[in-house]
Design a protein around this motif. Structure first.
Motif, PDB file in Angstrom:
ATOM      1  N   ALA A  78    -117.502 -20.303  -4.590  1.00  0.00           N
ATOM      2  CA  ALA A  78    -116.488 -19.952  -3.583  1.00  0.00           C
ATOM      3  C   ALA A  78    -115.123 -20.519  -3.980  1.00  0.00           C
ATOM      4  O   ALA A  78    -114.096 -19.881  -3.785  1.00  0.00           O
ATOM      5  N   GLN A  79    -115.147 -21.706  -4.589  1.00  0.00           N
ATOM      6  CA  GLN A  79    -113.888 -22.344  -4.986  1.00  0.00           C
ATOM      7  C   GLN A  79    -113.346 -21.793  -6.288  1.00  0.00           C
ATOM      8  O   GLN A  79    -112.152 -21.490  -6.407  1.00  0.00           O
ATOM      9  N   TRP A  80    -114.197 -21.580  -7.292  1.00  0.00           N
ATOM     10  CA  TRP A  80    -113.698 -21.321  -8.657  1.00  0.00           C
ATOM     11  C   TRP A  80    -113.726 -19.862  -9.076  1.00  0.00           C
ATOM     12  O   TRP A  80    -112.980 -19.453  -9.965  1.00  0.00           O
ATOM     13  N   ALA A  81    -114.543 -19.023  -8.448  1.00  0.00           N
ATOM     14  CA  ALA A  81    -114.563 -17.602  -8.846  1.00  0.00           C
ATOM     15  C   ALA A  81    -113.205 -16.947  -8.595  1.00  0.00           C
ATOM     16  O   ALA A  81    -112.670 -16.253  -9.487  1.00  0.00           O
ATOM     17  N   PRO A  82    -112.565 -17.197  -7.427  1.00  0.00           N
ATOM     18  CA  PRO A  82    -111.228 -16.614  -7.222  1.00  0.00           C
ATOM     19  C   PRO A  82    -110.193 -17.123  -8.236  1.00  0.00           C
ATOM     20  O   PRO A  82    -109.297 -16.394  -8.646  1.00  0.00           O
ATOM     21  N   VAL A  83    -110.356 -18.370  -8.697  1.00  0.00           N
ATOM     22  CA  VAL A  83    -109.421 -18.915  -9.702  1.00  0.00           C
ATOM     23  C   VAL A  83    -109.573 -18.130 -11.003  1.00  0.00           C
ATOM     24  O   VAL A  83    -108.600 -17.685 -11.614  1.00  0.00           O
ATOM     25  N   ALA A  84    -110.818 -17.911 -11.404  1.00  0.00           N
ATOM     26  CA  ALA A  84    -111.059 -17.155 -12.647  1.00  0.00           C
ATOM     27  C   ALA A  84    -110.553 -15.723 -12.502  1.00  0.00           C
ATOM     28  O   ALA A  84    -109.919 -15.175 -13.414  1.00  0.00           O
ATOM     29  N   ALA A  85    -110.785 -15.124 -11.342  1.00  0.00           N
ATOM     30  CA  ALA A  85    -110.328 -13.739 -11.117  1.00  0.00           C
ATOM     31  C   ALA A  85    -108.809 -13.669 -11.139  1.00  0.00           C
ATOM     32  O   ALA A  85    -108.225 -12.740 -11.720  1.00  0.00           O
TER      33      ALA A  85
END
Ligand code: 2RA
Length: 349
Positions: A78-85
């Motif tokens: 939840a925290q890091w997937a949006p960062v990668a996207a």
């Protein structure tokens, strides 16, 4: 050079299976970057025959990734997937964090491969292992007959609950081996003691009719998740699904007994043809010869193994069947790898 792949969660159980799969599949990747929590970083793992150092999860580690596969707990995704996207990566997430997000496709490459392209958040979700155990076979039958309802019972392996689940089963089996237990009320429970690990009751010499967290109406989160995910993958928002999730003393491979009803009359011979030719499915169905799927035979393999295909004696629109699928392979890492490979195809134009 192919697209750069980041594997986030490379040091976990599913991560190890993914690295094995990446070394077995045709190599479509350029750089493969291994990422894990800071406490697991620094280790060296082998992928495609090359020793690779594990980087700590952070902004820098995600820079430049074209595709990022996340095999991490929900809150980390939840925290890091949006960062990668946000950095431009196509994210494939195996956690529950985004599965029901309307802007995130839920993809099973054999069933709805087209859905991978419509990803407003740059994130593609992979269903959870129980859904993946049944959806490839049921999806093939749906394509022909039009699914209208499902009543399923799962027989879930303990590795679905991680290393703790496997260690719990093995410890309990050692306590009951060579005994006369399983013959009196509570005798197994007393032998294994109060600590039943991640399970609500002893799993050795027993079955536990529960997996997941309490949800509405006495259902478990896994039972409602299986219903919601099957509806989303098949695009059947009103599909009737009743699931009972049961934990059984199997190390790895989930099994599911399926009662499926369809819009059209079914024939076993035609259902056999469909399943025998469906991608990702192996038909093993000759009970008179003792041929049917079992976890002991399916474990460590990629396909969904299907057998016990019968037409209901009371309903010509209903089929019953039994399916086994390795919960760490197709149930997690393999489905993620297949989605990532679909995304990689977008880079080759
Ligand atoms: C389980 N399906 O089997 C859940 C999570 N893998 O425990």
């Amino acid at each position: 050079r192919g697209p750069a792949l980041a594997v986030v969660g490379a040091t976990g159980g599913a991560g190890a299976v993914l690295l094995q799969i990446l070394s077995q599949h045709a190599d479509v990747w350029g750089e493969i970057r291994l990422i894990a929590s800071p406490r697991s970083a620094g280790r060296k793992l082998v992928v495609r025959g090359e020793e690779t150092e594990v980087l700590p999860l952070g902004e820098e580690a995600l820079d430049g990734a074209d595709v990022a596969v996340f095999l991490v707990p929900e809150q980390v995704a939840a925290q890091w997937a949006p960062v990668a996207a946000a950095k431009g990566a196509v994210v494939v997430d195996t956690s529950a964090a985004f599965r029901m997000d309307p802007d995130v496709p839920l993809v099973v490459p054999e069933v709805n491969p087209h859905a991978v392209r419509l990803r407003p958040r740059g994130i593609v979700a992979s269903p959870h292992c129980v859904t993946l155990a049944l959806i490839v076979a049921v999806g093939a039958l749906h394509a022909e007959y039009g699914l209208s309802g499902l009543v399923v019972s799962t027989y879930q392996a303990v590795s679905g609950a991680g290393r703790a689940g496997v260690e719990t089963l093995r410890a309990q089996l050692s306590l009951v081996a060579g005994t006369e237990l399983g013959t009196g009320p509570g005798d197994v429970r007393r032998a294994v003691g109060e600590d039943t690990g991640p399970f609500a009751a002893p799993v050795a010499l027993n079955v536990v009719p529960w997996s997941g967290e309490p949800a509405d109406g006495g259902w478990s989160s896994e039972e409602l998740g299986l219903r919601a995910e099957t509806r989303k993958v098949l695009g059947l928002p009103r599909l009737a699904v009743a699931a009972t999730c049961v934990r059984v003393p199997v190390v790895t491979t989930h099994s599911v007994s399926v009662h499926a009803t369809f819009e059209n009359e079914v024939e076993v011979a035609r259902a056999h043809e469909i399943l025998a030719t469906a991608p990702g499915v192996v038909l093993l169905d000759d009970p008179a010869a003792g041929e049917f799927p079992t976890p002991a035979d399916a474990v460590g393999t990629d396909p969904a193994w299907v057998g016990r295909v019968r037409r209901s004696p009371d309903d010509p629109y209903a089929l019953d069947l039994f399916v086994c699928g390795d919960n760490l392979r197709k149930g997690s890492a393999l489905n993620a790898a297949q989605i990532a490979e679909l995304a990689a195809g977008e880079f080759s134009g």
